[in-house]
Design an enzyme around this catalytic site. Structure first.
Site, PDB file in Angstrom:
ATOM      1  N   LYS A  84      50.763  33.146   0.783  1.00 17.43           N
ATOM      2  CA  LYS A  84      49.425  33.747   0.827  1.00 17.43           C
ATOM      3  C   LYS A  84      49.410  35.215   0.424  1.00 17.43           C
ATOM      4  CE  LYS A  84      47.045  30.157   2.206  1.00 17.43           C
ATOM      5  NZ  LYS A  84      46.091  29.535   1.252  1.00 17.43           N
ATOM      6  N   GLU A 106      38.385  33.933   5.293  1.00 12.86           N
ATOM      7  CA  GLU A 106      38.434  32.784   6.183  1.00 12.86           C
ATOM      8  C   GLU A 106      39.897  32.449   6.405  1.00 12.86           C
ATOM      9  OE1 GLU A 106      38.239  32.578   2.975  1.00 12.86           O
ATOM     10  OE2 GLU A 106      39.908  31.227   2.559  1.00 12.86           O
ATOM     11  N   SER A 373      55.761  26.250   0.879  1.00 18.77           N
ATOM     12  CA  SER A 373      54.730  27.297   0.831  1.00 18.77           C
ATOM     13  C   SER A 373      54.757  28.251   2.013  1.00 18.77           C
ATOM     14  CB  SER A 373      53.343  26.661   0.715  1.00 18.77           C
ATOM     15  OG  SER A 373      53.150  25.745   1.762  1.00 18.77           O
TER      16      SER A 373
END
Lengths: 391, 269
Positions: A84, A106, A373
């Site tokens: 991220k 969000e 991830s």
């Protein structure tokens, strides 16, 4: 530029946001062509986020599976514990460039919220994060992490109390505070230019893994696998290989308790075309076009839509989309923890579950790269609960 | 000329403004909607804006979000709302605009949606998450069925876009009064009045201009009309009454009618 991938994508937003998304597109296009911006982003990606992340040969796991070689692209080692940060650094730098002082975001699993809070802290922006109360309960560690990083977390009580409702409230905040606020969307979803811009920022994953694979194997991988909620790590993994016909692309959605139970989050696997959160894409909806609640053991995949580029790659047949159940993901989570001493995020465990199945069917000299991830420290409590263990 | 713009024209000729009243169909139950519409009509609304509930209304504040939840809980479907519109049309001579988000329309299919809305004598549609740039297909289907497509303009709309939106809208132009979502406000901001004045040269002589979002009191109505708008849209003020008195329909209907009367009074010269 209309932001379409075939017929998917577009800009289905209230009029009040049209100017904002147009300005964002212009600012992003300018930044892309500005060597100084790229330099600054690269500086933060290497010095702050710890890139490049390794491409790790999971030898023990490969032996256990007894098939193709399994490599892991270690996004879990990036700062914050997930991919991220690649996107939040890019967008936060862009927000500053646009003269915004506040970013909103969000978050589902909390990883994007944490990465936004980090980027905002280091770049001197104010961060406010919207999070469904169901997600806050299952990811309370990340809620506190965001607070520690100086971000304010707004609990969202509406609807399914998960990521889709957090996005709704973030949009409502954005239309109210456009002048000083950038909406830092965490996935390849939303109105144009978000799906393209977030994919571009995440392409660092695929670009690195391509070079690393060439170095280690002297050839490109035979398959790459990534999990898909909104689909940002998958988009960043796939894009640099889209023109390489020899590389198979696999996205893995959350099958939850099984597609037949209706309790899942497989938008491509079981959804239909719809217009949601600013884009035309595959959406989980009922016969009347009402968006459905989703279920997945992993909060980060718990989303009833998917990035429009994935809808397009699926329609083209360029990428294949499979899914993994909660149980398969937890099994993969345990397998990786025990064979390699790496605790993967539950989201990434979906990709891993499918990647292991795939590797088993492939030849030993072939290679599969699974994008890991994120790391799974945040999920330890959820896994304990799933296994019925007390901690 | 459509029934909607005709109403605006008639009122303008008399020196009065139009009162557009919004309620969510199916809130709190589909059975009550025709009675609620009746109370608003008796109170004096000129045009009825009838909401079709959607699960994720991103342009709406808490009041209308809650109304959507109640309507969906009562199992209200787009088809039912169009049938309700037909029933209202049988009882009252009032133009109706259906307001919803794009997905319920997209899911039903544009052709079917406009066939049904034409059958129900719905006069126009308002879809807040469908900007001009994405509306070509809808516009085509709407024109074929003789339905107005009412587009929105906002404080952030540039003059360049305004020209395009004015050219594309029919029935009236829906001007969003401020940066934000729907919901009753205590006062009309000065910025709303200057916004009306900025937009007027684009609409004057072309299309009626109505202002919504936050308009809830007679003094709001007076100020906005005095700034030059042709009408106002009131929604959350009605929905708040419906929410407060959902257990007592008689009381609810009486209050709705009385509130409408006061608002309508404020539109008269």
């Amino acid at each position: 530029m209309d932001g379409k991938y075939g017929k998917y994508g577009g800009r289905f937003v209230p009029e009040v946001l049209m100017q904002a998304v147009t300005e964002l597109e212009e600012a992003y296009t300018e930044a892309q062509q500005d060597a100084k911006f790229q330099q600054e982003l690269n500086y933060y990606l290497s010095e702050y986020a710890g890139r490049p992340t390794p491409l790790y040969y999971a030898e023990n796991l490969t032996r256990k599976v007894d098939g193709a070689k399994i490599y892991l692209k270690r996004e879990d080692l990036a700062h914050g514990g997930a991919h991220k940060i690649n996107n939040t650094l890019g967008q936060a730098l862009l927000a500053k460039r646009m003269g915004k002082t506040r970013v909103i975001a969000e978050t589902g699993a909390g990883q994007h919220g944490v990465a936004t809070a980090m980027a905002a802290a280091v770049l001197g922006l104010k961060a406010e994060i919207y999070m469904g109360t169901d997600d806050m309960a299952r990811q309370r560690l990340n809620v506190f992490r965001m607070n520690l990083l100086g971000a304010k977390v707004h609990p969202v009580e509406a609807g399914s109390k998960t990521m889709k409702d957090a996005i709704n409230d973030a949009f409502r905040d954005w239309v109210t505070n456009l002048q000083n606020t950038h909406y830092l969307i965490g996935s390849v979803v939303g109105p144009h230019p978000y799906p393209m811009m977030v994919r571009d920022f995440q392409c660092v994953i695929g670009n690195e893994l391509r070079a690393e694979c060439l170095q280690k194997e002297a050839r490109l991988p035979d398959a790459v696998v990534a999990c898909v909620g909104g689909g940002s790590n998958a988009a960043g993994t796939f894009f640099p290989f889209e023109d390489e016909a020899s590389v198979k692309l696999y996205g893995v959605e959350a099958a939850g308790e099984g597609l037949e139970t209706g309790k899942h989050a497989a938008s491509l696997g079981a959804g239909a075309e719809g217009v949601f959160h600013g884009m035309l894409t595959y959406v989980l909806q009922d016969a009347e076009g009402q968006i459905q609640n989703t279920h997945s053991v992993s909060a980060g995949l718990d989303y009833p839509g998917v990035g429009p580029e994935h809808s397009f790659l699926n329609a083209l047949g360029r990428a294949e989309y499979a899914c993994a159940t909660d149980k398969e993901a937890v099994d993969a989570f345990l397998a990786l923890s025990q064979t390699e001493g790496i605790i993967p995020a539950l989201e990434s465990s979906h990709a891993l579950a499918f990647g292991m199945k795939l590797a088993k069917k492939m030849k030993k000299k072939q290679t599969v790269v699974v994008t890991l991830s994120g790391r799974g420290d945040k999920d330890v409590e959820s896994v304990a609960k799933f296994m019925g263990a007390k901690i | 000329m459509s029934a909607i713009s005709e109403v605006f024209g008639k009122l303008k000729a008399q020196g009065n403004g139009a009162l557009v009243g919004y309620v969510m169909a199916g809130d709190p139950t589909p059975e009550l909607t025709p009675l609620i519409a009746g109370a608003l009509v008796r109170g004096g609304i000129d045009i009825l804006e009838l909401g079709i509930p959607f699960s994720d209304p991103i342009a709406d504040g808490p009041t209308i979000q809650a109304a959507s939840v109640r309507a969906l809980k009562a199992k209200t479907t787009p088809k039912m709302v169009l049938e309700t519109a037909k029933a209202i049309k049988k009882q009252h001579n009032i133009p109706i605009a259906a307001m919803t988000y794009y997905n319920p329309v997209f899911k039903m299919g544009l052709e079917k949606f406009f066939t049904l809305s034409k059958r129900s004598k719905v006069d126009g549609v308002i879809i807040p998450d469908l900007p001009m740039e994405e509306a070509a297909d809808l516009k085509k289907a709407a024109v074929a069925s003789g339905t107005d497509t009412i587009f929105l303009a906002a404080p952030s709309t540039t003059n360049e876009r305004l020209t395009k939106i004015v050219a594309g809208t029919s029935g009236f132009l829906y001007l969003v009064s401020h940066f934000g979502v729907t919901g009753a406000k205590t006062a009309v901001a000065d910025s709303t009045l200057s916004l009306v004045k900025r937009v007027l040269p684009f609409t004057a002589g072309r299309i009626p201009l109505a202002v919504g979002f936050g308009v809830s009191k007679p003094e709001h109505v007076k100020r906005i009309l005095a700034a030059g708008a042709d009408g106002v849209i009131v929604g959350s003020a009605f929905v708040n009454i419906i929410a407060a008195d959902q257990g007592n329909p008689k009381e609810m209907l009486a209050k709705l009618e009385a509130t409408t009367k006061k608002l309508k009074q404020a539109t008269l010269k």
